[in-house]
Enzyme design. Structure first.
Site, PDB file in Angstrom:
ATOM      1  N   ASP A  10      26.292 -16.808   7.269  1.00 16.09           N
ATOM      2  CA  ASP A  10      24.862 -17.102   7.221  1.00 16.09           C
ATOM      3  C   ASP A  10      24.491 -17.408   5.774  1.00 16.09           C
ATOM      4  OD1 ASP A  10      22.089 -17.130   7.256  1.00 16.09           O
ATOM      5  OD2 ASP A  10      21.914 -15.430   8.626  1.00 16.09           O
ATOM      6  N   HIS A  11      24.119 -18.674   5.506  1.00  9.21           N
ATOM      7  CA  HIS A  11      23.865 -19.088   4.132  1.00  9.21           C
ATOM      8  C   HIS A  11      22.565 -18.528   3.571  1.00  9.21           C
ATOM      9  CE1 HIS A  11      25.234 -21.102   0.730  1.00  9.21           C
ATOM     10  NE2 HIS A  11      25.039 -22.382   1.027  1.00  9.21           N
ATOM     11  N   ARG A  12      21.738 -17.906   4.407  1.00  6.24           N
ATOM     12  CA  ARG A  12      20.556 -17.225   3.895  1.00  6.24           C
ATOM     13  C   ARG A  12      20.959 -15.977   3.111  1.00  6.24           C
ATOM     14  NH1 ARG A  12      17.384 -16.389   9.448  1.00  6.24           N
ATOM     15  NH2 ARG A  12      19.485 -15.594   9.901  1.00  6.24           N
TER      16      ARG A  12
END
Length: 494
Positions: A463-465
């Site tokens: 998850d790039h968040r």
């Protein structure tokens, strides 16, 4: 105290709202004991056997095998005192108007009626508990209201629970309340005479409400297309995408210039595990920005280490597979990069100090992801035993909902299918998932010479968040370093 008790389908946990009856383990006339398994039910997560809440004799089975029923729906009736003699059959004498039969006083007394719990939204089971659910034990749910049933095609408005129709009490028939027919929403002009709201109340099941929350959709602005104007998943998804739903024609589907007939097509109902998987994957793919990185590593030393481990006396009765070393590598890498083991919670990131390590497993009913609880605290032998038990339970179809809940990080072993790697989709609530590819003998430059070495490819989706490229790369690199030389990594990191 009434003799006949009705057993409703209990809440099996994790917000499940329905289940399919796979097999009845008893039949009408059987004498059963307390806690004896009576029915096998498949939910969206697993197949479970439900025990009896009372001892007695089976009087009626309300739904055949293969039927999908909602939580709170009566499924079986049990006579808790069969030795007291035969039951009096209810009278079938019609009322003077010929509308409904008048039950006898004895038959009315023989049926236990659940007390009212106040106003309940149509289609929901429960009451004042958050999300319409009440925490229960399997087989012992406190449900006291039956699930609302969908109206039959061509039938009138459904009858609210608790309303008697023409039942004679004393010398006078009970008054029949007048129920106004629900107003139908006009999907063309966007007007609604009641729609999905009754006095400002939005009608939606708990999973629909959760989906709306995840997608940021205000249910107050959504017009429902379900029974009594309730809001469905499709309504929420259409609102999230900005699409306008078109009315569905009730006539049979027509095919334009079809080359083949439907006799050469197969239609498979989407339900159970397959349905839950589809919902989870769709939600994850469109809410968490995925990034996938790949790493190809020489695992020859790791495979030799496994061979030496299998030869040790205390390990000879344990099934040792490459997945064990991959799992150990992931757990050690998490200790070095704890942010990988976290969850996005909107306005905060929840970093977890425990690892519930999920292992994706393909079963006859579809993909499930049971997890090893607090796997980071287990020794290598304990981890091996847990993984083997988890896999065997999944193959037998006996994985419980609890074993599939609370996962924090997952491994999917696509290598068992001969696949090199993949771009896996994150399970909802997790920030990383590792794909472990097949171990193959390939030419590899080792100590300046091309030699045949055992090689595998890893694929890490995250998850790039939460995880940026640097963190994801370091985490994947550490897993690869461990598999390249596990003994050295253990000495350096522990």
């Amino acid at each position: 105290m009434s003799r006949i008790k009705t057993f409703n389908l209990p809440d099996l946990g994790e917000g499940l709202t329905e289940g399919e009856i796979l097999a009845w383990l008893v039949k009408v006339g059987d004498t059963i004991e307390l806690n004896q398994p009576i029915v096998e039910v498949e939910t969206a997560k697993a197949a479970v056997e439900i025990p009896a809440k009372w001892a007695g004799q089976v009087q009626a089975i309300h739904h055949p095998e293969g039927t999908t029923v909602e939580v709170g729906t009566p499924i079986i009736a049990i006579d808790t005192d069969p030795g007291a003699g035969p039951l009096e059959a209810p009278s079938t004498t019609a009322t003077p108007s010929g509308d409904l039969p008048t039950p006898s006083a004895a038959s009315l007394a023989a049926v236990e009626v659940a007390p009212a719990e106040g106003m309940i939204e149509p289609g929901l089971i429960g009451g004042a508990a958050p999300g319409g659910r009440t925490a229960v034990l399997v087989g012992y749910g406190p449900r006291t209201t039956a699930a609302k049933r969908r109206p039959r095609k061509g039938g009138g408005a459904p009858t609210p629970t608790g309303v008697d129709h023409g039942v004679v009490v004393g010398d006078k028939p009970a008054a029949i309340p007048t129920i106004p027919a629900p107003q139908v929403h006009d999907r063309h002009n966007g007007t609604s005479g009641g729609g999905a709201r009754t006095g400002g109340l939005v009608l939606a099941k708990p999973p629909v409400r959760k989906l709306a929350k995840d997608l940021g959709v205000d249910l107050g602005t959504v017009t429902g297309s379900g029974p009594l104007g309730s809001i469905t998943r499709e309504d929420v998804q259409q609102a999230a995408s900005g699409a306008v739903a078109e009315p569905i024609a009730t006539s049979s589907v027509t095919t334009s210039a079809a080359s083949f007939g439907t006799d050469r097509e197969q239609r498979i109902p989407v339900k159970g595990v397959r349905k839950l998987t589809a919902e989870n994957m769709s939600r994850s793919a469109f809410t968490a920005p995925h990034v996938t990185e790949f790493l190809t590593v020489d695992v020859t030393r790791a495979m030799k280490a496994l061979d030496r481990l299998r030869g040790r006396r205390e390990w000879r009765d344990v099934r040792v597979s490459p997945l064990l070393l991959v799992a150990k590598a992931v757990l050690l890498a998490v200790k070095r990069h704890p942010m990988v083991n976290s969850t996005w919670a909107g306005d905060e990131i929840v970093v977890k100090d425990y690892v519930n390590l999920g292992i994706a497993a393909a079963t006859e009913r579809g993909l499930i992801v049971p997890n090893v609880k607090d796997a980071g605290r287990l020794s290598l032998r304990e981890l091996a035993d847990s993984l083997n038990g988890l896999v065997q339970t999944a193959k037998s179809g006996r994985t419980s909902p609890a074993d599939m809940s609370g996962g924090t990080l997952t491994i999917t072993n696509v290598g068992v299918f001969g696949v090199d790697t993949g771009t896996p989709i994150l399970p909802p609530g997790e920030s990383a998932i590792l794909a472990f590819g097949a171990v193959r003998e390939m030419p590899w430059v080792h100590k300046g010479k091309v030699k045949a070495r055992q090689v595998t490819t890893l694929g890490l989706s995250f998850d790039h968040r939460i995880i940026d490229g640097e963190l994801g790369s370091k985490f994947l690199r550490d897993i690869g370093d461990f598999l390249t030389d596990p003994e050295a990594a253990l000495l350096a990191w522990t």
